[in-house]
Write a protein that holds these residues in place. Structure first.
Motif, PDB file in Angstrom:
ATOM      1  N   GLU A 146       0.830  -1.204   0.000  1.00 47.28           N
ATOM      2  CA  GLU A 146       0.000   0.000   0.000  1.00 47.28           C
ATOM      3  C   GLU A 146       0.866   1.256   0.000  1.00 47.28           C
ATOM      4  N   GLY A 147       2.104   1.130   0.383  1.00 45.03           N
ATOM      5  CA  GLY A 147       3.017   2.279   0.406  1.00 45.03           C
ATOM      6  C   GLY A 147       3.611   2.580  -0.976  1.00 45.03           C
ATOM      7  N   ARG A 148       3.349   1.744  -1.920  1.00 47.51           N
ATOM      8  CA  ARG A 148       3.842   1.971  -3.284  1.00 47.51           C
ATOM      9  C   ARG A 148       3.143   3.188  -3.904  1.00 47.51           C
ATOM     10  N   GLU A 149       3.780   3.719  -4.912  1.00 47.05           N
ATOM     11  CA  GLU A 149       3.215   4.911  -5.557  1.00 47.05           C
ATOM     12  C   GLU A 149       3.035   4.676  -7.062  1.00 47.05           C
ATOM     13  N   GLY A 150       2.100   5.336  -7.547  1.00 46.07           N
ATOM     14  CA  GLY A 150       1.852   5.368  -8.993  1.00 46.07           C
ATOM     15  C   GLY A 150       1.522   4.000  -9.566  1.00 46.07           C
ATOM     16  N   ILE A 151       2.245   3.645 -10.644  1.00 44.99           N
ATOM     17  CA  ILE A 151       1.987   2.442 -11.386  1.00 44.99           C
ATOM     18  C   ILE A 151       2.309   1.196 -10.587  1.00 44.99           C
ATOM     19  N   ASP A 152       3.163   1.327  -9.570  1.00 44.47           N
ATOM     20  CA  ASP A 152       3.550   0.176  -8.747  1.00 44.47           C
ATOM     21  C   ASP A 152       2.423  -0.244  -7.774  1.00 44.47           C
ATOM     22  N   LEU A 153       1.467   0.606  -7.623  1.00 45.30           N
ATOM     23  CA  LEU A 153       0.327   0.284  -6.746  1.00 45.30           C
ATOM     24  C   LEU A 153      -0.647  -0.552  -7.568  1.00 45.30           C
ATOM     25  N   VAL A 154      -0.442  -1.896  -7.556  1.00 42.75           N
ATOM     26  CA  VAL A 154      -1.189  -2.803  -8.409  1.00 42.75           C
ATOM     27  C   VAL A 154      -1.995  -3.760  -7.523  1.00 42.75           C
ATOM     28  N   HIS A 155      -3.160  -4.048  -8.033  1.00 39.60           N
ATOM     29  CA  HIS A 155      -3.998  -5.067  -7.369  1.00 39.60           C
ATOM     30  C   HIS A 155      -3.873  -6.326  -8.223  1.00 39.60           C
ATOM     31  N   ASP A 156      -2.955  -7.200  -7.857  1.00 38.99           N
ATOM     32  CA  ASP A 156      -2.665  -8.379  -8.664  1.00 38.99           C
ATOM     33  C   ASP A 156      -2.936  -9.666  -7.880  1.00 38.99           C
ATOM     34  N   ASP A 157      -2.556 -10.803  -8.491  1.00 39.75           N
ATOM     35  CA  ASP A 157      -2.775 -12.112  -7.849  1.00 39.75           C
ATOM     36  C   ASP A 157      -2.013 -12.233  -6.528  1.00 39.75           C
ATOM     37  N   VAL A 158      -0.862 -11.634  -6.449  1.00 42.67           N
ATOM     38  CA  VAL A 158      -0.058 -11.703  -5.217  1.00 42.67           C
ATOM     39  C   VAL A 158      -0.805 -11.007  -4.087  1.00 42.67           C
ATOM     40  N   GLU A 159      -1.339  -9.851  -4.370  1.00 39.42           N
ATOM     41  CA  GLU A 159      -2.087  -9.118  -3.327  1.00 39.42           C
ATOM     42  C   GLU A 159      -3.334  -9.896  -2.924  1.00 39.42           C
ATOM     43  N   ILE A 160      -4.002 -10.529  -3.879  1.00 35.01           N
ATOM     44  CA  ILE A 160      -5.189 -11.329  -3.575  1.00 35.01           C
ATOM     45  C   ILE A 160      -4.804 -12.500  -2.670  1.00 35.01           C
ATOM     46  N   LYS A 161      -3.680 -13.130  -2.997  1.00 33.38           N
ATOM     47  CA  LYS A 161      -3.234 -14.263  -2.177  1.00 33.38           C
ATOM     48  C   LYS A 161      -2.807 -13.803  -0.785  1.00 33.38           C
ATOM     49  N   ILE A 162      -2.195 -12.640  -0.692  1.00 35.35           N
ATOM     50  CA  ILE A 162      -1.794 -12.101   0.624  1.00 35.35           C
ATOM     51  C   ILE A 162      -3.056 -11.779   1.439  1.00 35.35           C
ATOM     52  N   LEU A 163      -4.054 -11.158   0.805  1.00 33.63           N
ATOM     53  CA  LEU A 163      -5.310 -10.852   1.498  1.00 33.63           C
ATOM     54  C   LEU A 163      -6.011 -12.142   1.938  1.00 33.63           C
ATOM     55  N   LYS A 164      -5.965 -13.157   1.083  1.00 31.00           N
ATOM     56  CA  LYS A 164      -6.561 -14.453   1.426  1.00 31.00           C
ATOM     57  C   LYS A 164      -5.818 -15.075   2.616  1.00 31.00           C
ATOM     58  N   GLU A 165      -4.465 -14.941   2.591  1.00 30.12           N
ATOM     59  CA  GLU A 165      -3.654 -15.484   3.699  1.00 30.12           C
ATOM     60  C   GLU A 165      -3.966 -14.754   5.003  1.00 30.12           C
ATOM     61  N   VAL A 166      -4.128 -13.423   4.972  1.00 25.13           N
ATOM     62  CA  VAL A 166      -4.486 -12.639   6.166  1.00 25.13           C
ATOM     63  C   VAL A 166      -5.856 -13.090   6.661  1.00 25.13           C
ATOM     64  N   GLU A 167      -6.778 -13.291   5.734  1.00 30.16           N
ATOM     65  CA  GLU A 167      -8.128 -13.737   6.117  1.00 30.16           C
ATOM     66  C   GLU A 167      -8.080 -15.112   6.799  1.00 30.16           C
ATOM     67  N   VAL A 168      -7.294 -16.024   6.255  1.00 33.85           N
ATOM     68  CA  VAL A 168      -7.167 -17.370   6.833  1.00 33.85           C
ATOM     69  C   VAL A 168      -6.525 -17.281   8.219  1.00 33.85           C
ATOM     70  N   ILE A 169      -5.465 -16.489   8.360  1.00 38.59           N
ATOM     71  CA  ILE A 169      -4.770 -16.369   9.659  1.00 38.59           C
ATOM     72  C   ILE A 169      -5.698 -15.752  10.689  1.00 38.59           C
ATOM     73  N   VAL A 170      -6.444 -14.724  10.334  1.00 35.69           N
ATOM     74  CA  VAL A 170      -7.377 -14.089  11.282  1.00 35.69           C
ATOM     75  C   VAL A 170      -8.463 -15.079  11.658  1.00 35.69           C
ATOM     76  N   GLY A 171      -8.969 -15.861  10.702  1.00 34.57           N
ATOM     77  CA  GLY A 171      -9.979 -16.875  10.992  1.00 34.57           C
ATOM     78  C   GLY A 171      -9.453 -17.953  11.941  1.00 34.57           C
ATOM     79  N   VAL A 172      -8.224 -18.392  11.688  1.00 33.43           N
ATOM     80  CA  VAL A 172      -7.613 -19.423  12.566  1.00 33.43           C
ATOM     81  C   VAL A 172      -7.422 -18.859  13.970  1.00 33.43           C
ATOM     82  N   ARG A 173      -6.948 -17.630  14.066  1.00 30.72           N
ATOM     83  CA  ARG A 173      -6.727 -17.002  15.390  1.00 30.72           C
ATOM     84  C   ARG A 173      -8.071 -16.852  16.129  1.00 30.72           C
TER      85      ARG A 173
END
Length: 177
Positions: A146-173
């Protein structure tokens, strides 16, 4: 002669004694004459005493017999009651032994369950602690992205997987807590 004087002296002593208590010798002789009984009166009195003694003896025998019967009856009741009390005490002792064994068994089961729960608690605490590092890593990854600027601020598969991983970790906790 000495004998006579001795008896006469005794008689005078009696006479003097009776005079002191205001009785004359003639009154004394009259009283002695009244107290003599005939053989017929004596036999009647003796028979009366004999019958009275016989009645008293029969009464005493009945009393002894009744006392013996009551003693035997009391002994029988006491023996029966004692046997009954002993049976009840033995039964109660068996019940108490059963419940004591039952309590010990349940106590053992509870102790075993507590040990199992403590082991599971330790496992859960370890699991919860193990999720802290992955959560901090995924959170910092998202923060850097999220600290990236301009064109580097991309919503890609990596970000989706990171968000999915955060969701799984929060659910497990949430489940572990």
């Amino acid at each position: 002669k000495q004998w006579y004087q001795r008896r006469y002296g005794e008689f005078q002593t009696f006479q003097h004694y009776f005079k002191q208590i205001n009785l004359s010798t003639s009154v004394l002789m009259a009283q002695l004459a009244q107290t003599k009984y005939s053989p017929y009166e004596w036999h009647n009195s003796n028979n009366k005493n004999f019958k009275s003694a016989e009645t008293e003896r029969a009464c005493a025998e009945r009393l002894q017999s009744e006392s013996k019967r009551l003693t035997d009856e009391t002994d029988e009741i006491t023996r029966f009651t004692q046997e009954d009390v002993n049976k009840k005490l033995a039964q109660r002792l068996r019940q108490l032994t059963f419940w004591k064994d039952e309590v010990h068994s349940q106590l053992f089961a509870v102790d075993k369950e507590i040990d199992t729960l403590l082991k599971h608690k330790a496992m859960l605490e370890n699991s919860l602690e193990a999720t802290e590092h992955p959560q901090s890593v995924t959170t910092s990854c998202l923060t850097y992205r999220e600290g990236r600027e301009g064109i580097d601020l991309v919503h890609d598969d990596v970000e989706i997987k990171i968000l999915k991983e955060v969701e799984v970790i929060v659910g497990v906790r949430a489940v572990l807590v």
